[in-house]
Write a protein that holds these residues in place. Structure first.
Motif, short mmCIF file in Angstrom:
data_model
loop_
_atom_site.label_atom_id
_atom_site.label_comp_id
_atom_site.label_asym_id
_atom_site.label_seq_id
_atom_site.Cartn_x
_atom_site.Cartn_y
_atom_site.Cartn_z
N UNK A 47 -11.17 10.16 12.48
CA UNK A 47 -12.54 10.28 12.98
C UNK A 47 -13.48 10.54 11.80
N UNK A 48 -13.00 11.29 10.82
CA UNK A 48 -13.82 11.59 9.66
C UNK A 48 -14.22 10.32 8.91
N UNK A 49 -13.34 9.30 8.90
CA UNK A 49 -13.69 8.04 8.25
C UNK A 49 -14.88 7.41 8.96
N UNK A 50 -14.84 7.42 10.29
CA UNK A 50 -15.94 6.86 11.07
C UNK A 50 -17.23 7.61 10.81
N UNK A 51 -17.12 8.94 10.66
CA UNK A 51 -18.30 9.76 10.39
C UNK A 51 -18.89 9.44 9.01
N UNK B 121 -10.83 -0.08 1.77
CA UNK B 121 -9.69 0.20 2.65
C UNK B 121 -10.18 0.95 3.88
N UNK B 122 -11.01 1.96 3.63
CA UNK B 122 -11.56 2.74 4.74
C UNK B 122 -12.37 1.87 5.68
N UNK B 123 -13.05 0.88 5.12
CA UNK B 123 -13.86 -0.03 5.93
C UNK B 123 -13.00 -0.78 6.95
N UNK B 124 -11.83 -1.24 6.52
CA UNK B 124 -10.93 -1.94 7.44
C UNK B 124 -10.43 -0.99 8.52
N UNK B 125 -10.05 0.22 8.13
CA UNK B 125 -9.56 1.21 9.10
C UNK B 125 -10.66 1.55 10.09
N UNK B 126 -11.87 1.76 9.60
CA UNK B 126 -13.00 2.09 10.46
C UNK B 126 -13.27 0.95 11.43
N UNK B 127 -13.28 -0.28 10.92
CA UNK B 127 -13.52 -1.45 11.77
C UNK B 127 -12.46 -1.54 12.87
N UNK C 21 -10.95 10.01 20.23
CA UNK C 21 -10.66 9.79 18.82
C UNK C 21 -10.84 11.07 18.03
N UNK C 22 -11.88 11.83 18.34
CA UNK C 22 -12.14 13.08 17.63
C UNK C 22 -10.99 14.07 17.83
N UNK C 23 -10.56 14.24 19.08
CA UNK C 23 -9.55 15.25 19.38
C UNK C 23 -8.13 14.84 18.98
N UNK D 113 -10.79 0.97 14.22
CA UNK D 113 -11.02 2.03 15.20
C UNK D 113 -12.22 1.71 16.09
N UNK D 114 -13.27 1.19 15.49
CA UNK D 114 -14.45 0.83 16.27
C UNK D 114 -14.15 -0.33 17.22
N UNK D 115 -13.28 -1.24 16.79
CA UNK D 115 -12.88 -2.34 17.66
C UNK D 115 -12.11 -1.80 18.87
#
Length: 204
Positions: free
Chosen positions: A116-120, A64-70, A108-110, A72-74
């Motif tokens: 942002x923690x998911x991306x980290x 699930x986190x992978x989809x959310x991260x993808x 994204x961090x702020x 955000x990165x998109x």
């Protein structure tokens, strides 16, 4: 944020809809409570599904986190590509690449700290979404260098892959989610100074 969602009895487009519902609800939940502190059981309870039902669509919390991260990165890459696309020269593209990456990551961090923690976590653990993101950045840097060399803006002696990797490594502390959080204060200045340094090193 509990929602009553009726489980579909068929496969196909309805499955896709349910997956999107789970991802949307998870994005909201992780954004509020954090990714690492949330279990699948807690997530299931918050969105009105059983844990076993969620596992029909995602085999783990990381999936699930992978989809959310993808996602955000998109969003970050859309910002970058938009900034770079209409630049009048390869040199300006390089400047905009660095600036837009640091600005999008900092925003994204702020404004979305928990997400942002998911991306980290993804960057730290080398999830496929972050590896793909890194590959896209490498390809973009390489295309800018190639364009600059064709136009006579950049030198041609350094092997293309070596120049691409070197530029990425200079940018990495300000674009990697793991490292950017420790370099936020310097990021705007770094974007300007380091892009200028990169361009001087590329001069013919």
């Amino acid at each position: 944020m509990t929602k009553n969602m009726n489980a579909p009895s068929t496969r196909g487009p309805l499955d896709h809809s349910v997956r999107e519902q789970i991802v949307d609800a998870a994005t909201e939940h992780f954004g509020h409570y954090g990714y690492e502190k949330t279990t699948v059981s807690e997530l299931a309870k918050s969105i009105g599904f059983s844990k076993s039902y969620i596992y029909k669509f995602f085999d783990s919390k990381q999936a699930i986190g992978e989809v959310i991260c993808a996602n955000r990165l998109e969003m970050i890459m859309e910002v970058v590509n938009s900034a770079v696309s209409d630049a009048p020269s390869a040199s300006e593209k390089m400047r905009r690449l660095f600036r837009s990456l640091t600005e999008a990551g900092s925003e994204l961090f702020f404004h979305d700290r928990k997400l942002y923690d998911i991306a980290a976590v993804a960057a730290r653990d080398k999830w496929p979404s972050t590896e793909k993101h890194e590959e896209r950045l490498h390809n973009l840097i390489e295309s800018i260098i190639t364009e600059g060399r064709t136009a006579g803006e950049f030198e041609r002696k350094t092997p293309l892959d070596e120049a691409t990797q070197a530029i990425y490594l200079v940018m990495r502390p300000y674009v990697s989610p793991v490292q950017l959080q420790y370099n936020l204060e310097a990021a705007p200045t770094a974007a300007a100074l380091l892009s200028s340094l990169i361009l001087r090193s590329l001069s013919p």
